[in-house]
Design an enzyme around this catalytic site. Structure first.
Site, PDB file in Angstrom:
ATOM      1  N   GLU A   1       0.798  -1.226   0.000  1.00  0.00           N
ATOM      2  CA  GLU A   1       0.000   0.000   0.000  1.00  0.00           C
ATOM      3  C   GLU A   1       0.833   1.280   0.000  1.00  0.00           C
ATOM      4  O   GLU A   1       0.622   2.172   0.816  1.00  0.00           O
ATOM      5  CB  GLU A   1      -0.977  -0.018   1.173  1.00  0.00           C
TER       6      GLU A   1
ATOM      7  N   ASN B   1       2.090  -5.317  -3.133  1.00  0.00           N
ATOM      8  CA  ASN B   1       0.713  -5.616  -2.756  1.00  0.00           C
ATOM      9  C   ASN B   1      -0.044  -4.322  -2.448  1.00  0.00           C
ATOM     10  O   ASN B   1       0.484  -3.424  -1.785  1.00  0.00           O
ATOM     11  CB  ASN B   1       0.726  -6.517  -1.510  1.00  0.00           C
TER      12      ASN B   1
ATOM     13  N   HIS C   1     -10.408  -6.575  -2.053  1.00  0.00           N
ATOM     14  CA  HIS C   1     -11.443  -6.234  -1.071  1.00  0.00           C
ATOM     15  C   HIS C   1     -12.590  -5.567  -1.822  1.00  0.00           C
ATOM     16  O   HIS C   1     -12.624  -4.352  -1.991  1.00  0.00           O
ATOM     17  CB  HIS C   1     -10.877  -5.301  -0.001  1.00  0.00           C
TER      18      HIS C   1
ATOM     19  N   GLU D   1      -6.111 -10.852  -0.980  1.00  0.00           N
ATOM     20  CA  GLU D   1      -6.923 -10.604   0.219  1.00  0.00           C
ATOM     21  C   GLU D   1      -8.402 -10.542  -0.163  1.00  0.00           C
ATOM     22  O   GLU D   1      -9.112  -9.603   0.162  1.00  0.00           O
ATOM     23  CB  GLU D   1      -6.479  -9.302   0.898  1.00  0.00           C
TER      24      GLU D   1
ATOM     25  N   ASP E   1     -12.245 -10.759  -0.455  1.00  0.00           N
ATOM     26  CA  ASP E   1     -13.515 -10.867   0.254  1.00  0.00           C
ATOM     27  C   ASP E   1     -14.507  -9.945  -0.450  1.00  0.00           C
ATOM     28  O   ASP E   1     -14.113  -8.958  -1.061  1.00  0.00           O
ATOM     29  CB  ASP E   1     -13.405 -10.542   1.750  1.00  0.00           C
TER      30      ASP E   1
END
Length: 380
Positions: free
Chosen positions: A166, A207, A242, A271, A273
């Protein structure tokens, strides 16, 4: 409803993927004979994030689920700086060691997460004994020591590292973090350089979230090119994934897969979801963990359970996403869900403490949801 025109498939998958009405008996029968990692073994790894509670106080049902369904794993928090290196010269490897031991025992591909991140980083990293900002040289020394120690401890065991996490703003420019303000433009290059030196065989990745965003995509492409031009190792771009029922446009996701793959690196979804909840008006989509809003009941509609309509929408969203993954499986090395079941997802309390979300493939009792069978059906 006439089904004579449909291709012949098993009664279990027919009832789950086409009628959206899996009985417990059929679901248990399917779950006993097939798993995600088996179904996708020729496409990409299927991973999960493992939290501290499960590492230090394992729940048998969760352990069994991870062993059966997943062949890749990431520690949710226990390799982040605040957990593994909370004070100068003080390392806490207890949970990280448990993670590595469990993964090795079960032949699970490991990704260490993460070596340089602006969040969950103790203030002491950036300050001297008087609380003043340290020099570039001092901070680089601390970064190198951390990477040498952490990556070195797991050399030859942890196969992959999220080296930098990030580092970009939404417009693709560099985030004005303490790392960036003190070290400068080459902070990412230095982190990758140190990580490669600490374990020359490990895969190294950048990432970030919202990497479907066209502007942010250009920022990542710039990072990859800069590292490649300097002769530094970068193996992959981790798209966090996400997402929600409402965001993003999956065409942007697909466009990003194509763009990153064209640089020669692998793409991974690190990651994943899919939230079923609406965000507050002022919230940013993505995964900025610093966002915090007061609980609003109108934005917590499923406190007593997921509605059939929302579950159907989640099924379709996961189906659409995995259809994209399969179209580009030659460029995707791993799809990792950020959590194992709905009871342990960070989404329950972000960006509002007290909300109930249902973003994963397994419910709060670790039972497979209908989205799980939808994804399995794509490989039958």
């Amino acid at each position: 409803m006439k089904l004579a025109f449909l291709p012949i498939i098993s009664a279990t998958l027919l009832s789950c993927s086409l009628l959206s009405a899996c009985s417990n008996e059929l679901a248990d029968k399917t779950a006993s004979t097939v798993s995600l990692k088996q179904a996708y073994k020729n496409s990409f790894l299927i991973g999960t994030a493992i939290g501290n509670d499960q590492l230090m106080h394992p729940q048998a049902v969760t352990t069994k689920l991870i062993e059966k369904e997943f062949n890749a794993a990431t520690p949710e928090n226990d390799m982040k700086w605040e957990r593994i290196h909370p004070l100068p010269g003080q390392y806490d490897f207890a949970a990280a060691d448990k993670f590595v031991e469990f993964a090795q025992k079960n032949n699970i591909f490991m990704t260490g997460h993460t070596l340089l991140w602006h969040s969950q980083a103790p203030d002491w990293i950036f300050e001297d004994e008087n609380g003043q900002a340290v020099s570039r040289e001092v901070l680089l020394g601390r970064l190198k020591d951390h990477i040498d120690t952490v990556v070195g401890r797991y050399k030859g065991r942890v196969q992959s590292w999220d080296v930098v996490n990030e580092a970009l703003n939404e417009d693709g420019t560099m985030r004005q973090s303490k790392w960036y303000k003190i070290i400068g433009e080459d902070m990412i290059e230095k982190a990758f350089e140190y990580a490669h030196a600490a374990d020359p065989e490990a895969e190294l990745n950048y990432n970030d979230y919202n990497l479907n965003n066209p502007q942010k995509r250009l920022g990542v492409l710039r990072i990859v090119k800069q590292l490649q031009d300097k002769g530094l190792r970068i193996d992959g771009v981790g798209m966090q994934g996400h997402y929600s029922l409402f965001h993003p446009d999956f065409k942007e996701v697909e466009d990003s897969i194509i763009a990153y793959a064209e640089t020669g690196v692998k793409v991974m979804f690190t990651e994943v979801d899919i939230s079923v909840l609406i965000f507050p008006e002022d919230a940013e989509a993505g995964a900025d963990v610093n966002q915090n809003f007061a609980l609003q009941e109108k934005l917590n509609p499923y406190s007593k359970g997921l509605s059939p309509e929302a579950e159907a929408a989640l099924d379709q969203r996961y189906t659409d996403l995995f259809e994209i993954f399969l179209r580009h499986e030659k460029d995707i090395s791993r799809v990792t869900f950020w959590g194992t079941d709905d009871g342990m997802t960070w989404r329950n309390n972000w960006p509002m403490v007290g909300r109930s979300d249902y973003p994963l493939l397994f419910d709060r009792q670790s039972k497979a949801k209908s989205a799980y069978y939808k994804i399995l059906a794509l490989k039958q």
